[in-house]
Design an enzyme around this catalytic site. Structure first.
Site, mmCIF file in Angstrom:
data_model
loop_
_atom_site.group_PDB
_atom_site.id
_atom_site.type_symbol
_atom_site.label_atom_id
_atom_site.label_comp_id
_atom_site.label_asym_id
_atom_site.label_seq_id
_atom_site.Cartn_x
_atom_site.Cartn_y
_atom_site.Cartn_z
ATOM 1 N N CYS A 293 0.860 -1.185 0.000
ATOM 2 C CA CYS A 293 0.000 0.000 0.000
ATOM 3 C C CYS A 293 0.891 1.227 0.000
ATOM 4 O O CYS A 293 1.624 1.471 0.955
ATOM 5 C CB CYS A 293 -0.896 0.013 1.232
ATOM 6 S SG CYS A 293 -2.009 1.431 1.322
ATOM 7 N N GLU B 286 -4.696 -8.169 -3.564
ATOM 8 C CA GLU B 286 -4.874 -8.114 -2.114
ATOM 9 C C GLU B 286 -4.052 -6.977 -1.554
ATOM 10 O O GLU B 286 -2.951 -6.688 -2.043
ATOM 11 C CB GLU B 286 -4.432 -9.454 -1.505
ATOM 12 C CG GLU B 286 -4.554 -9.526 0.013
ATOM 13 C CD GLU B 286 -3.211 -9.420 0.731
ATOM 14 O OE1 GLU B 286 -3.188 -9.675 1.949
ATOM 15 O OE2 GLU B 286 -2.195 -9.064 0.102
ATOM 16 N N ARG C 93 -7.139 -11.500 10.627
ATOM 17 C CA ARG C 93 -6.377 -10.727 9.646
ATOM 18 C C ARG C 93 -7.348 -10.123 8.639
ATOM 19 O O ARG C 93 -8.017 -10.847 7.906
ATOM 20 C CB ARG C 93 -5.367 -11.625 8.939
ATOM 21 C CG ARG C 93 -4.313 -10.884 8.116
ATOM 22 C CD ARG C 93 -3.316 -11.874 7.521
ATOM 23 N NE ARG C 93 -2.203 -11.229 6.873
ATOM 24 C CZ ARG C 93 -1.060 -10.893 7.455
ATOM 25 N NH1 ARG C 93 -0.901 -11.142 8.748
ATOM 26 N NH2 ARG C 93 -0.077 -10.324 6.778
ATOM 27 N N ARG D 173 -8.015 -7.901 5.364
ATOM 28 C CA ARG D 173 -7.396 -7.423 4.142
ATOM 29 C C ARG D 173 -8.484 -7.134 3.116
ATOM 30 O O ARG D 173 -9.562 -7.738 3.148
ATOM 31 C CB ARG D 173 -6.422 -8.462 3.574
ATOM 32 C CG ARG D 173 -5.174 -8.695 4.426
ATOM 33 C CD ARG D 173 -4.283 -7.474 4.436
ATOM 34 N NE ARG D 173 -3.025 -7.680 5.134
ATOM 35 C CZ ARG D 173 -2.829 -7.424 6.421
ATOM 36 N NH1 ARG D 173 -3.833 -6.973 7.157
ATOM 37 N NH2 ARG D 173 -1.642 -7.607 6.972
#
Length: 403
Positions: free
Chosen positions: A79, A118, A165, A167
């Protein structure tokens, strides 16, 4: 029938494991770790899949025309800042270092039918001074390349996996494909994203709507070009959404919790080497690191403020999925975010083993036991994705959208 796939930012092969379990074929891959000489992740990838059609060079040095034609492009990309600038006749370019633009230029050259990407879920909110801009730029680029898009933030623990987690997964389909045509025809329906769509079959959510119109317009639209989006676009993207023909539909959804694997289920039960156990003399420091804090601090310019952080369970509860793994796991030095468990064999406190973190991420046992330093085994899993999530999405790609 399986799709011929190109895998970017391949790491140790999490995408590939899930894709191959569902019958797809990876025909070319790239993995490069910048700023270090040792390429442990790439070496692990080659140890399992072979070096044929695998490249271990900076993606920015690869000519997009040299990438083979393919049906599906996948990758878990960092990112970064996706702002764009106009550079004369060269058109739209990304700022140096932003790896999204390497995905974009390969997709522009090869026009695969599908993309499956992702990223960390903060992508939907960045940048900090122009909320939603970066994701808007990404959507605008895909729109310009002829794709329809659907995204979902998925917490693996909600769907049976051993880690909390979260995402964001991004699925893009060329408008003339089966999925692209189906998305275009259904996106205005009120139950899109809750009862129909790419993700909802495998990752169900509750439908909280009480009144359903026949159709509903987009929540916002892309206008102009990516440069205008970079300069002016600001929007609050929810955790589920779609983009079709420049229209953006997005809404908050609630996962249908399915239960499943917890931390206890992945622990080694026959004892582990002594090096993983905590030093009893350091337990008090561990308790401090994990505990709640209110600390008075002062900035360089004299501003005083109170730094606060909440407590983290110590040890980690075994009847819940693990917290999100970070790359800092793997040492017995006291630390706030590392996992500590009570060993099921002897009851002493210890850190997780490399095999256990592989199980948390749904990798086969000892996947990273390929000669890399043990610290890197933890790093690779901290950077990985949950394999089973990819497998479920890959299975969806083999189905008729109408069924």
């Amino acid at each position: 029938m399986g799709l011929e796939t190109v895998e970017l930012f391949a790491g140790v092969g999490g995408f590939r494991i899930g894709l191959e379990r569902a019958g797809h074929e990876v025909i070319w891959s790239n993995q490069w770790e910048p700023s270090i000489q040792a390429q442990h992740a790439s070496e692990c990838y080659v140890a399992h899949f072979g070096e044929e059609n695998h490249t271990n060079v900076d993606i920015k040095q690869i000519d997009e025309s040299s990438v083979p034609d393919h049906d599906l492009l996948v990758g878990g990309f960092p990112c970064q800042d996706y702002s764009v600038a106009t550079t004369g006749a060269e058109g739209i370019k990304g700022e140096k270092g932003a790896l999204w633009w390497d995905i974009e230029r390969i997709a522009r050259e090869k026009r695969p039918n599908y993309l499956l990407l992702e990223n960390v879920n903060r992508l939907l909110r960045s940048s900090t001074d122009q909320r939603g801009r970066d994701f808007g730029v990404l959507l605008h680029c895909l729109h310009d390349l002829g794709y329809t898009v659907e995204w979902r933030v998925i917490n693996a623990a909600d769907y049976g996996y051993a880690t909390k987690r979260r995402r964001v997964f991004i699925f893009a389909a060329q408008a003339n494909t089966e999925w692209g045509q189906w998305m275009t025809s259904k996106v205005e329906k009120p139950d899109y994203l809750t009862q129909r769509g790419f993700f909802v079959d495998e990752f169900p959510v509750e439908d909280v709507q009480t009144q359903l119109p026949i159709a509903h317009p987009p929540n916002t639209t892309l206008e102009g070009d990516p440069k205008e989006t970079s300069d002016e676009f600001e929007f609050d993207f929810e955790e589920a959404g779609a983009m079709v023909d420049g229209g953006i539909w997005t809404r908050e959804v609630t996962p249908v919790y399915q239960g499943g694997t917890v931390l206890r289920d992945v622990l080694e039960t026959d004892g582990v080497p002594e090096k993983y156990y905590l030093d009893e003399e350091e337990v008090e420091q561990w308790e401090y690191e994990k505990g709640a804090k209110e600390i008075e601090r002062e900035t360089d310019d004299g501003y005083t403020y109170t730094f606060k952080e909440g407590a983290i369970p110590f040890p980690d509860p075994l009847n819940e999925p693990a917290r999100t793994l970070l790359t800092s796991e793997g040492t017995t030095a006291p630390g706030r975010v590392k996992h500590v468990v009570e060993d099921p064999a002897i009851g002493q406190l210890r850190i997780l083993t490399p095999r256990e973190v592989e199980r948390i991420m749904d990798f086969p046992d000892d996947w990273t036991d390929t000669g890399m330093p043990e610290s890197w085994r933890y790093t690779c899993m901290g950077n990985a994705l949950v394999v089973g999530l990819v497998e479920q999405m890959a299975e969806q790609l083999t189905r008729d959208p109408d069924n």
